[in-house]
Design a protein around this motif. Sequence first.
Motif, mmCIF file in Angstrom:
data_model
loop_
_atom_site.group_PDB
_atom_site.id
_atom_site.type_symbol
_atom_site.label_atom_id
_atom_site.label_comp_id
_atom_site.label_asym_id
_atom_site.label_seq_id
_atom_site.Cartn_x
_atom_site.Cartn_y
_atom_site.Cartn_z
ATOM 1 N N ASN A 2 0.825 -1.211 0.000
ATOM 2 C CA ASN A 2 0.000 0.000 0.000
ATOM 3 C C ASN A 2 0.857 1.259 0.000
ATOM 4 O OD1 ASN A 2 -2.368 -1.516 0.032
ATOM 5 N ND2 ASN A 2 -2.491 -1.526 2.275
ATOM 6 N N ILE A 3 1.940 1.224 0.791
ATOM 7 C CA ILE A 3 2.838 2.385 0.834
ATOM 8 C C ILE A 3 3.505 2.594 -0.523
ATOM 9 C CG2 ILE A 3 4.955 3.304 1.857
ATOM 10 C CD1 ILE A 3 4.213 1.819 4.444
ATOM 11 N N ALA A 4 3.982 1.476 -1.128
ATOM 12 C CA ALA A 4 4.644 1.563 -2.436
ATOM 13 C C ALA A 4 3.689 2.117 -3.498
ATOM 14 C CB ALA A 4 5.165 0.195 -2.848
ATOM 15 N N PHE A 5 2.442 1.691 -3.462
ATOM 16 C CA PHE A 5 1.458 2.188 -4.423
ATOM 17 C C PHE A 5 1.235 3.682 -4.238
ATOM 18 C CE2 PHE A 5 -2.918 3.231 -5.654
ATOM 19 C CZ PHE A 5 -2.915 2.785 -6.969
ATOM 20 N N SER A 6 1.172 4.116 -2.984
ATOM 21 C CA SER A 6 0.976 5.533 -2.697
ATOM 22 C C SER A 6 2.164 6.356 -3.187
ATOM 23 C CB SER A 6 0.787 5.733 -1.197
ATOM 24 O OG SER A 6 0.686 7.100 -0.875
ATOM 25 N N LEU A 7 3.374 5.824 -3.018
ATOM 26 C CA LEU A 7 4.578 6.555 -3.423
ATOM 27 C C LEU A 7 4.684 6.662 -4.944
ATOM 28 C CD1 LEU A 7 7.190 5.057 -0.904
ATOM 29 C CD2 LEU A 7 6.074 7.302 -0.803
ATOM 30 N N LYS A 8 4.412 5.552 -5.623
ATOM 31 C CA LYS A 8 4.544 5.572 -7.083
ATOM 32 C C LYS A 8 3.458 6.414 -7.742
ATOM 33 C CE LYS A 8 1.922 1.614 -8.929
ATOM 34 N NZ LYS A 8 1.498 2.322 -10.156
ATOM 35 N N SER A 9 2.371 6.630 -7.028
ATOM 36 C CA SER A 9 1.267 7.431 -7.561
ATOM 37 C C SER A 9 1.440 8.922 -7.271
ATOM 38 C CB SER A 9 -0.061 6.949 -6.971
ATOM 39 O OG SER A 9 -0.272 5.576 -7.254
ATOM 40 N N ASN A 10 2.438 9.229 -6.455
ATOM 41 C CA ASN A 10 2.683 10.620 -6.076
ATOM 42 C C ASN A 10 3.457 11.335 -7.193
ATOM 43 O OD1 ASN A 10 3.499 13.070 -4.861
ATOM 44 N ND2 ASN A 10 3.515 12.102 -2.837
ATOM 45 N N VAL A 11 2.875 12.382 -7.723
ATOM 46 C CA VAL A 11 3.496 13.093 -8.861
ATOM 47 C C VAL A 11 4.824 13.737 -8.461
ATOM 48 C CG1 VAL A 11 1.311 13.499 -10.020
ATOM 49 C CG2 VAL A 11 2.110 15.164 -8.322
ATOM 50 N N HIS A 59 11.753 2.855 -10.533
ATOM 51 C CA HIS A 59 12.148 2.037 -9.382
ATOM 52 C C HIS A 59 10.954 1.757 -8.472
ATOM 53 C CE1 HIS A 59 16.221 3.078 -10.669
ATOM 54 N NE2 HIS A 59 16.671 2.144 -9.832
ATOM 55 N N LEU A 60 10.111 2.764 -8.301
ATOM 56 C CA LEU A 60 8.942 2.568 -7.444
ATOM 57 C C LEU A 60 7.945 1.605 -8.076
ATOM 58 C CD1 LEU A 60 8.354 6.238 -6.206
ATOM 59 C CD2 LEU A 60 9.212 4.319 -4.862
ATOM 60 N N ASP A 61 7.816 1.658 -9.409
ATOM 61 C CA ASP A 61 6.952 0.701 -10.107
ATOM 62 C C ASP A 61 7.449 -0.721 -9.905
ATOM 63 O OD1 ASP A 61 5.106 2.463 -11.060
ATOM 64 O OD2 ASP A 61 6.059 2.746 -13.014
ATOM 65 N N GLU A 62 8.761 -0.893 -10.010
ATOM 66 C CA GLU A 62 9.347 -2.229 -9.831
ATOM 67 C C GLU A 62 9.131 -2.718 -8.400
ATOM 68 O OE1 GLU A 62 13.633 -4.585 -10.347
ATOM 69 O OE2 GLU A 62 13.487 -2.421 -10.759
ATOM 70 N N LEU A 63 9.306 -1.808 -7.436
ATOM 71 C CA LEU A 63 9.081 -2.170 -6.034
ATOM 72 C C LEU A 63 7.632 -2.591 -5.808
ATOM 73 C CD1 LEU A 63 9.945 -2.324 -3.057
ATOM 74 C CD2 LEU A 63 9.427 0.127 -2.867
ATOM 75 N N TYR A 64 6.701 -1.825 -6.350
ATOM 76 C CA TYR A 64 5.281 -2.134 -6.178
ATOM 77 C C TYR A 64 4.921 -3.468 -6.824
ATOM 78 C CZ TYR A 64 0.252 -2.038 -6.891
ATOM 79 O OH TYR A 64 -1.073 -2.379 -6.914
ATOM 80 N N GLU A 65 5.424 -3.714 -8.042
ATOM 81 C CA GLU A 65 5.083 -4.937 -8.758
ATOM 82 C C GLU A 65 5.586 -6.178 -8.016
ATOM 83 O OE1 GLU A 65 3.218 -5.430 -11.519
ATOM 84 O OE2 GLU A 65 2.699 -3.316 -11.318
ATOM 85 N N ILE A 66 6.802 -6.120 -7.495
ATOM 86 C CA ILE A 66 7.332 -7.308 -6.810
ATOM 87 C C ILE A 66 6.592 -7.546 -5.501
ATOM 88 C CG2 ILE A 66 9.170 -6.129 -5.520
ATOM 89 C CD1 ILE A 66 10.951 -8.545 -6.106
#
Length: 235
Positions: A147-156, A164-171
């Motif tokens: 949830n945290i990773a999704f919030s970070l990668k969605s932050n403009v 890198h954040l997309d990769e973190l979220y996907e894994i």
Amino acid sequence: MKNNKRLVANIIICLIIATVTLVTFFVGFSKGERTSFDYASLIFVMISEFALFAGLILLSVNSAYMKTALIRSGIITALSGYWILTTLVSLFFRVIFNDNLGGFITVQIIIMGITAIICITLFIVSSNVQSSNNNISQQNYLHDGENIAFSLKSNVEFQSYRNHLDELYEILKYSDKISTNAALDREINNKITLLSSYLNDKEMKEVEVNQYIDNIISMIKERNMITLQAKRGGY
């Protein structure tokens, strides 16, 4: 403190009931000589009382393992019913048995067996509930991190770290959430939480942040490999 008071109260109640039972048997209202049937009745009543007392005391001491109110009340009800039924059979069913000691003992053992089956079943259910709660607790670590990773990668504001954040979220998204190492999951979740503060720190260089994210990803990959090997039995 509350558990200690409950334990002391249960012990006192148990001692009072046991004392009343023994006094009633040996003093009682009849001066007649006690028979084998009478002593057998006493033995089974004392066994039922011991089972009830042991159950109450163990539930008081180990209440953490019996958090489900339904299971706790079920065990107490089963043991209380066993004690009451045993006492009633011993007191009032003697006429039915016509001093048939063998038949009396058989009925008492059947009652004992049924009670044991009920209590064992409830204990197994309690263990399964506890295990399920532990699994859910372990799953929450990676769910929180996801949830945290999704919030970070969605932050403009963090678009420069988007890959890198997309990769973190996907894994995290496709990782097996049921862990065999809760401590490692907790450590990963803590690092993801720290990542939020690093991203908001203007003094942190982009290279350092990306390296930190790569380090978390490596930990997750190692964690997933350990989890997979543990579920395969180490093969």
